[in-house]
Every structure is written in C-alpha cells, then in structure tokens.
Design an enzyme around this catalytic site. Structure first.
Site, PDB file in Angstrom:
ATOM      1  N   ARG A  64       0.845  -1.256   0.066  1.00 33.63           N
ATOM      2  CA  ARG A  64       0.035   0.332   0.043  1.00 33.63           C
ATOM      3  C   ARG A  64       0.306   1.181  -0.203  1.00 33.63           C
ATOM      4  O   ARG A  64       0.638   2.041  -0.493  1.00 33.63           O
ATOM      5  CB  ARG A  64      -0.984  -0.480   1.218  1.00 33.63           C
ATOM      6  CG  ARG A  64      -2.517  -1.187   0.954  1.00 33.63           C
ATOM      7  CD  ARG A  64      -2.496  -1.192   2.562  1.00 33.63           C
ATOM      8  NE  ARG A  64      -1.761  -1.061   3.661  1.00 33.63           N
ATOM      9  CZ  ARG A  64      -2.163  -0.935   4.753  1.00 33.63           C
ATOM     10  NH1 ARG A  64      -2.935  -0.148   4.407  1.00 33.63           N
ATOM     11  NH2 ARG A  64      -1.605  -1.504   5.664  1.00 33.63           N
ATOM     12  N   ASN A  82      -5.943  -2.720   2.354  1.00 31.57           N
ATOM     13  CA  ASN A  82      -6.226  -4.561   3.233  1.00 31.57           C
ATOM     14  C   ASN A  82      -7.439  -4.380   2.695  1.00 31.57           C
ATOM     15  O   ASN A  82      -8.596  -4.418   3.361  1.00 31.57           O
ATOM     16  CB  ASN A  82      -5.047  -4.740   3.842  1.00 31.57           C
ATOM     17  CG  ASN A  82      -3.724  -4.071   3.610  1.00 31.57           C
ATOM     18  OD1 ASN A  82      -3.184  -4.557   2.268  1.00 31.57           O
ATOM     19  ND2 ASN A  82      -2.455  -4.186   4.728  1.00 31.57           N
TER      20      ASN A  82
END
Length: 139
Positions: A64, A82
């Site tokens: 990320r 996520n």
C-alpha cells in the site's frame, strides 16, 4: 452659429474616437477570452476512474505504501486498502495515460517484496471531475 457647428463637430469626433477605443478594447477582450478558452480546453484532459484488486503476497510487504508513492508520482488520485481476503483493493482517478501506467505498475511491479499473482480492474469510465484530493491509504 459657427460655434454651435464647431461644438457639434468636436463632439462628433470625440464620440467617434471613444467608440473606436471601446471597440478596440472589446476586440482585445475577445481575443484574450478565446486564447484562455483554447488554453484551458487543451490542458483539460479527460479524467477516468476504475476500481482495482491485486492478488498474491501483497500484505505485510509495504504494498500500500509503495502504491501510494507511485500514484503520487504519477498524479493519480484515489485510495487503496487491505482486505480480509489478503488482497489490496482500491480506486484510481487520472487522465487515461497516467491511469494505464498505474494499472501496469499494479499488475507487474508493486512493492519490492510483493509477489503479484494477478490484478483485476473494472472498465475505465470517464468522470467529469476528480472526487479525491490525492491518493490515500484506508485502514
């Protein structure tokens, strides 16, 4: 009578010059307006948006964070997060060249420690304006 006639001629000449000045100013405003409109339309590229999901080893490997960094470097807006299924999903908004470059990066690169099995994308749809102010990581 001659002075009355002279006043009339002077007034007529004055008004003619004033009208001429006003028409020149209006012409310049129109030219500036056309140049501004053309410059704005040339620089305003159509925007597109799509959703994505990346599968593989993409959690616990700074995926990320690298996605956010890459999006910011390309000028792509949106978000990523996520999922409970072990994937990373999100949304992207950008002009089509930057959007496609970001999609390619998500499919093939990711973070250095990630292992991408596949990435899926919804069809890119044209949007009238950005809905995000930047790119963020949702938690």
């Amino acid at each position: 009578m001659a002075s009355h006639y002279n006043s009339f001629v002077v007034s007529y000449i004055f008004l003619s010059l004033l009208t001429f000045q006003v028409s020149i100013c209006l012409s310049q405003i129109q030219i500036y307006s056309n140049e501004t409109t053309m410059a704005a339309s040339a620089s305003a590229k159509p925007l597109f948006a799509c959703n994505f999901e990346v599968f593989g080893r993409v959690q616990g490997v700074f995926f990320r964070k690298h996605t956010e960094r890459q999006a910011n470097s390309l000028g792509v807006r949106g978000w990523c997060m996520n999922t409970r299924e072990g994937t990373v999903k999100g949304q992207l908004e950008a002009p089509l060249p930057q959007l496609n470059e970001m999609k390619h990066w998500l499919e093939t690169k990711g973070s250095p420690s990630s292992s991408i099995e596949k990435a899926t994308f919804t069809a890119a749809k044209e949007i009238p304006e950005y809905t995000f102010s930047g790119f963020s990581i949702k938690r």
